[in-house]
Design a protein around this motif. Structure first.
Motif, PDB file in Angstrom:
ATOM      1  N   GLN A 155       0.845  -1.185   0.000  1.00 56.50           N
ATOM      2  CA  GLN A 155       0.000   0.000   0.000  1.00 56.50           C
ATOM      3  C   GLN A 155       0.886   1.243   0.000  1.00 56.50           C
ATOM      4  OE1 GLN A 155      -2.493   0.085   3.457  1.00 56.50           O
ATOM      5  NE2 GLN A 155      -0.936   0.961   4.778  1.00 56.50           N
ATOM      6  N   VAL A 156       0.338   2.327  -0.536  1.00 54.91           N
ATOM      7  CA  VAL A 156       1.023   3.618  -0.535  1.00 54.91           C
ATOM      8  C   VAL A 156       0.068   4.611   0.099  1.00 54.91           C
ATOM      9  CG1 VAL A 156       2.057   5.423  -1.937  1.00 54.91           C
ATOM     10  CG2 VAL A 156       2.318   3.039  -2.605  1.00 54.91           C
ATOM     11  N   ARG A 157       0.514   5.255   1.166  1.00 49.09           N
ATOM     12  CA  ARG A 157      -0.312   6.246   1.857  1.00 49.09           C
ATOM     13  C   ARG A 157       0.246   7.639   1.614  1.00 49.09           C
ATOM     14  NH1 ARG A 157      -2.988   4.437   7.383  1.00 49.09           N
ATOM     15  NH2 ARG A 157      -3.973   2.578   6.591  1.00 49.09           N
ATOM     16  N   MET A 158      -0.651   8.594   1.493  1.00 41.84           N
ATOM     17  CA  MET A 158      -0.251   9.980   1.288  1.00 41.84           C
ATOM     18  C   MET A 158      -0.259  10.687   2.636  1.00 41.84           C
ATOM     19  SD  MET A 158       0.638  11.795  -1.160  1.00 41.84           S
ATOM     20  CE  MET A 158       0.926  13.471  -1.558  1.00 41.84           C
ATOM     21  N   LEU A 159       0.899  11.192   3.060  1.00 42.71           N
ATOM     22  CA  LEU A 159       1.023  11.953   4.303  1.00 42.71           C
ATOM     23  C   LEU A 159       1.381  13.385   3.946  1.00 42.71           C
ATOM     24  CD1 LEU A 159       3.067   9.471   6.505  1.00 42.71           C
ATOM     25  CD2 LEU A 159       0.621   9.827   6.506  1.00 42.71           C
ATOM     26  N   ARG A 160       0.444  14.279   4.047  1.00 43.05           N
ATOM     27  CA  ARG A 160       0.599  15.694   3.695  1.00 43.05           C
ATOM     28  C   ARG A 160       1.237  15.878   2.328  1.00 43.05           C
ATOM     29  NH1 ARG A 160       1.509  19.141   9.180  1.00 43.05           N
ATOM     30  NH2 ARG A 160      -0.213  18.149  10.281  1.00 43.05           N
ATOM     31  N   ASN A 161       2.559  15.926   2.271  1.00 42.57           N
ATOM     32  CA  ASN A 161       3.188  16.200   0.983  1.00 42.57           C
ATOM     33  C   ASN A 161       4.128  15.091   0.524  1.00 42.57           C
ATOM     34  OD1 ASN A 161       5.118  16.550   2.882  1.00 42.57           O
ATOM     35  ND2 ASN A 161       5.792  18.576   2.210  1.00 42.57           N
ATOM     36  N   LYS A 162       4.069  13.903   1.136  1.00 48.54           N
ATOM     37  CA  LYS A 162       4.914  12.803   0.662  1.00 48.54           C
ATOM     38  C   LYS A 162       4.160  11.477   0.735  1.00 48.54           C
ATOM     39  CE  LYS A 162       7.418  11.396   4.786  1.00 48.54           C
ATOM     40  NZ  LYS A 162       8.729  11.169   5.366  1.00 48.54           N
ATOM     41  N   GLU A 163       4.611  10.555  -0.108  1.00 46.53           N
ATOM     42  CA  GLU A 163       4.016   9.228  -0.150  1.00 46.53           C
ATOM     43  C   GLU A 163       4.873   8.259   0.659  1.00 46.53           C
ATOM     44  OE1 GLU A 163       3.742   8.153  -4.229  1.00 46.53           O
ATOM     45  OE2 GLU A 163       1.972   9.379  -4.573  1.00 46.53           O
TER      46      GLU A 163
END
Length: 130
Positions: A83-91
């Motif tokens: 899985q790839v999660r988006m945290l504010r401005n980075k993956e």
């Protein structure tokens, strides 16, 4: 006190040891022989069993072997999910890791970069970079 391999016919407890003192609410310090000097002498109460004097149910100390390098390392076997999660401005890429001694419910999410550097054999060579 429980030692050794767990199995249907293996001994569950070894010879009785004297309790030296109560360390916490649920832990006790035991008087261990010099052969077990590498074992930390404080045990949780759930690992202890009251000795009622039946020596037939107690295994002799000679059958207990403790290695000097007592450690346990869980080895990952397979990575079933990515899985790839988006945290504010980075993956942040992560993988679900199934360990050798755990069930499917015991699988944990780990950082893909750390797992790929430590265990490259779990990732096929044609996978996308982390």
């Amino acid at each position: 006190m429980i030692f050794g391999n767990k199995g249907k016919l293996s001994h569950r407890y070894v010879v009785p040891y004297k309790i030296l003192k109560r360390v916490g609410k649920v832990s006790y310090e035991l008087e261990l022989p010099p052969e077990l000097a590498v074992v930390y002498p404080v045990f949780h109460i759930l690992l202890l069993k009251k000795c009622v004097g039946d020596l037939a149910s107690v295994a002799p100390l000679g059958s207990v072997a403790v290695k000097d390098s007592v450690c346990y390392e869980d080895v990952p076997v397979v990575i079933p999910y990515h899985q790839v999660r988006m945290l504010r401005n980075k993956e942040v890429a992560s993988v679900k890791v199934l360990q050798r001694s755990h069930s499917v419910e015991g699988a944990t999410w780990e950082a893909k970069v750390a797992m790929k550097s430590k265990y490259p054999c779990l990732f096929p060579s044609n996978s996308t970079p982390a």
